[in-house]
Enzyme design. Structure first.
Site, short mmCIF file in Angstrom:
data_model
loop_
_atom_site.label_atom_id
_atom_site.label_comp_id
_atom_site.label_asym_id
_atom_site.label_seq_id
_atom_site.Cartn_x
_atom_site.Cartn_y
_atom_site.Cartn_z
N SER A 123 -139.72 16.52 -108.80
CA SER A 123 -140.22 17.35 -107.72
C SER A 123 -141.45 16.71 -107.07
O SER A 123 -141.41 15.56 -106.65
CB SER A 123 -140.50 18.75 -108.27
OG SER A 123 -140.75 19.67 -107.24
N ASP A 240 -130.01 22.40 -104.76
CA ASP A 240 -131.47 22.46 -104.87
C ASP A 240 -132.05 23.09 -103.60
O ASP A 240 -131.88 22.57 -102.50
CB ASP A 240 -132.02 21.05 -105.06
CG ASP A 240 -133.51 21.02 -105.39
OD1 ASP A 240 -134.18 22.06 -105.22
OD2 ASP A 240 -133.99 19.96 -105.82
N HIS A 270 -132.82 23.13 -108.80
CA HIS A 270 -133.94 22.18 -108.79
C HIS A 270 -134.15 21.51 -110.14
O HIS A 270 -134.49 20.33 -110.21
CB HIS A 270 -135.21 22.93 -108.37
CG HIS A 270 -136.39 22.05 -108.11
ND1 HIS A 270 -136.35 21.01 -107.20
CD2 HIS A 270 -137.65 22.05 -108.63
CE1 HIS A 270 -137.52 20.41 -107.16
NE2 HIS A 270 -138.32 21.02 -108.02
#
Length: 283
Positions: A123, A240, A270
């Site tokens: 991320s 995601d 995610h």
């Protein structure tokens, strides 16, 4: 803050820093560290870089997989995250994350001067990893990115919204932009519950000033991609909602690295699971 006697004081959870693994960054803040060590002499090093609002101990499952491969794994909580010092989810400049990461790399390199080192970012940690690799490419043997932040969230990427965010950053920098919905993190209900109840995860709203730093990060990443030549392994879920998979696809199309692979996980959100059954579900 440091107490008057010069000792490192307490973490945000009131744990004494003298009892925690940590280092002091360039701003004098205590940075909590985590190390996973194989039983024998390691054959490689992996620096795990966590995402926004979470903390490094959430990567224990991944670290255990790597330790089983005789790899030494290390990580830390970013400033304003987890057990590190700093106002929660506030940073004056995104490059502080990059600077602190390189400091930790240098500390571990002093212990293992000759081992190959890889960086693994998830991320926001993906953006940090790209910028670290771009700053000092000779330090790393390869980069692993999991659902990386490469492009702005499509829901906030219009020029008007970007302009509005930058104006608000001057007027109302602490205005909340809303919280991350735990259900967008994973399809696995146990993982969602774990995230939602984790006291070290930041569950408050993301402030405008932090959102602007994320926008700045994507701009820096965009400039770095044409110069990225390290071996690259990408993982991204097709569903995601937090970091657009098109960012990983753009990276594959843009970076000049001759060794690059994108592993797409069908219908994953995610967070990528590291159980054996899920590791086999790449398409």
């Amino acid at each position: 803050m440091m107490p008057e006697d010069g000792s490192p004081g307490l973490s945000p959870q009131d744990a004494a820093y003298k009892d925690l693994q940590r280092y002091t960054n360039a701003d004098g803040q205590q940075i909590y560290c985590k190390y996973w060590k194989p039983t024998g002499q390691p054959r490689a090093l992996v620096f795990v870089v966590h995402g926004a609002g979470e903390h490094c101990c959430r990567y224990d499952d991944l670290a255990q997989v790597l330790v089983g491969l005789n790899i030494f794994v290390f990580a830390h909580d970013h400033v304003g995250h987890g057990q590190s010092e700093g106002e929660r989810m506030i940073v004056s400049d995104f490059q502080i994350y990059v600077r602190d990461g390189m400091q930790h790399v240098d500390l571990v390199r002093k212990v293992f001067p000759d081992l190959p080192m890889f960086i693994c970012g998830h991320s926001m940690g993906g953006a940090i990893s790209i910028l670290m690799a771009n700053e000092r490419p000779a330090e790393f043997s390869g980069v692993i990115l999991i659902s990386p932040l490469v492009l702005p969230n499509p829901e906030s990427a219009t020029s008007f919204k970007v302009f509005a965010a930058k104006i608000l950053n001057h007027l109302l920098p602490n205005l909340s932009l809303g919280c991350i919905d735990p259900n967008s993190v994973s399809r696995n209900k146990q993982e969602v519950e774990s995230y939602a109840t984790d006291p070290l995860v930041y569950h408050g709203g993301m402030k405008v000033c932090f959102g602007v730093q994320l926008l700045n990060a994507t701009a820096l990443v965009e400039k770095a991609l044409p110069h990225f030549k390290l071996p690259l392994l990408l993982f991204h879920g097709t569903a995601d909602k937090l970091c657009d998979i098109r960012g990983s696809q753009l990276m594959m199309d843009t970076v000049p690295s001759e060794d690059k692979t994108l592993k797409v996980r069908k219908l994953f959100y995610h967070q990528i699971s590291w159980s054996k059954s899920d590791r086999d579900r790449c398409i």
